[in-house]
Scaffold this active site. Sequence first.
Site, mmCIF file in Angstrom:
data_model
loop_
_atom_site.group_PDB
_atom_site.id
_atom_site.type_symbol
_atom_site.label_atom_id
_atom_site.label_comp_id
_atom_site.label_asym_id
_atom_site.label_seq_id
_atom_site.Cartn_x
_atom_site.Cartn_y
_atom_site.Cartn_z
ATOM 1 N N HIS A 74 -52.423 49.411 -55.884
ATOM 2 C CA HIS A 74 -52.630 50.804 -56.356
ATOM 3 C C HIS A 74 -51.688 51.585 -55.342
ATOM 4 O O HIS A 74 -51.826 51.227 -54.270
ATOM 5 C CB HIS A 74 -53.950 51.172 -56.483
ATOM 6 N N TYR A 203 -60.592 60.649 -58.630
ATOM 7 C CA TYR A 203 -61.767 61.305 -58.073
ATOM 8 C C TYR A 203 -61.748 62.765 -58.678
ATOM 9 O O TYR A 203 -60.883 63.374 -58.653
ATOM 10 C CB TYR A 203 -61.416 61.335 -56.531
ATOM 11 N N PRO A 295 -69.394 55.891 -49.723
ATOM 12 C CA PRO A 295 -68.383 55.376 -50.121
ATOM 13 C C PRO A 295 -67.087 55.772 -50.654
ATOM 14 O O PRO A 295 -65.989 55.388 -50.933
ATOM 15 C CB PRO A 295 -69.061 54.471 -51.307
ATOM 16 N N LYS A 299 -64.190 53.025 -47.160
ATOM 17 C CA LYS A 299 -63.743 52.569 -45.851
ATOM 18 C C LYS A 299 -64.724 51.393 -45.210
ATOM 19 O O LYS A 299 -64.542 50.697 -44.177
ATOM 20 C CB LYS A 299 -63.800 53.747 -44.899
ATOM 21 N N TYR A 387 -56.409 57.264 -46.271
ATOM 22 C CA TYR A 387 -56.888 56.462 -47.421
ATOM 23 C C TYR A 387 -56.453 55.155 -47.355
ATOM 24 O O TYR A 387 -56.890 54.219 -47.693
ATOM 25 C CB TYR A 387 -56.435 57.148 -48.699
#
Length: 408
Positions: A74, A203, A295, A299, A387
């Site tokens: 991704h 998200y 979550p 990480k 990220y």
Amino acid sequence: MPEHTTVAIVGGGPAGLLLARLLHLRGVACVVLESRDRAYVEQRQRAGILEQGTVDVLRAAGAGDRLDREGLVHHGIELRFDRRSHRIDFPALADGASVTVYAQTEVVKDLIALQLAEGPPLLFGAEVLAVEGADTGRPTVRYRSEGRDRTLTCDYVVGCDGFHGVARQAVPEGGLTTYEREYPYSWLGILADVAPSCDELIYAHSPRGFALHSMRSPSVSRLYLQVPNGTDVAEWPDERIWDELDARFAVDGPWRLERGPITAKSVLPMRSFVTEPLRHGRLFLAGDAAHIVPPTGAKGLNLAAADVTVLATAFAELHDTGSTELLDAYSDTCLRRVWRAEHFSYFMTTTLHADPAQSAFETRLQIAQLGRIADSPHAAAELAENYVGLPLTPPVGEPTRAPAAPVG
């Protein structure tokens, strides 16, 4: 099963298995003790996002073949808020980096297969009862296997047995300081036999609560809903889940959430936890035994991989040169990364979730922050860089010296 080894690893999850593999490749003897059976370990549903550094270390460990075939690379994520959508382009914002969707269950299966075929001893159904003598030169792990109590002496112990494990409990009172935060909400997670409705993770911030659209494969979707703590999955029939996901993902413009059979449901509490230091004498803590992140920032598994990469290199340095310099620096080295990941996970969690006690003013602040990320390349780059993850320290695959003969 040997009665003595160089490194006794308590816990056969991804942290313990990866550490064992890395030690084996560097000639350091170890034994892995896992309390559950193989089927249970291979079916535990956990994280599914791998940073580039984690992918690199799995490849270096010889566990990259299936990952490279089946993992979904991704190059960004999508933020949804205030009925608008914004894509975070990882390669453009984070020096070409990306992440890979590959479930922790699959990572564990790959590492177990390698361990059983090539690696040091891995014992399932070995319930560790106590870790003793961490302050001495020869610690002892007492465990029960096949109805018999046994002992394993070692030079070092690594606790990879999670938040509720025995290893951290072996540290005397006052030997560790803990920092933690409990969040006032949980996640209801589902697996569904339906193709993902998106190419990348979504998200979503919503007045109704947070939602996340992820995937496990091109035909299996993984989705989450923010729910109150103490939620019973029985309160959430399938149709209610899909309706609520539809409402939280809503944006102005065409988009459709594909529905399908839900095959699994579970409720996941949200917690931040760090223990310091990550070492007591000859006992080291790694992964969830040392720290937990919510979550939202993806990480948990990546921090565990970083811990054991640092630790494996430190043990290899000891093995090759006799130096304990890297072992002595282990806690400080890892905690710098841990606290940065904790901060990022806290930021993502508190920015995207609706706290039951928050005011309308605080909700508007969240939307303003998300708008800043959408409108400011600097803010977007900071999110992207965190990220995709920091480079692993030390670099994967860099031997400290030429490998010597195995020890232990």
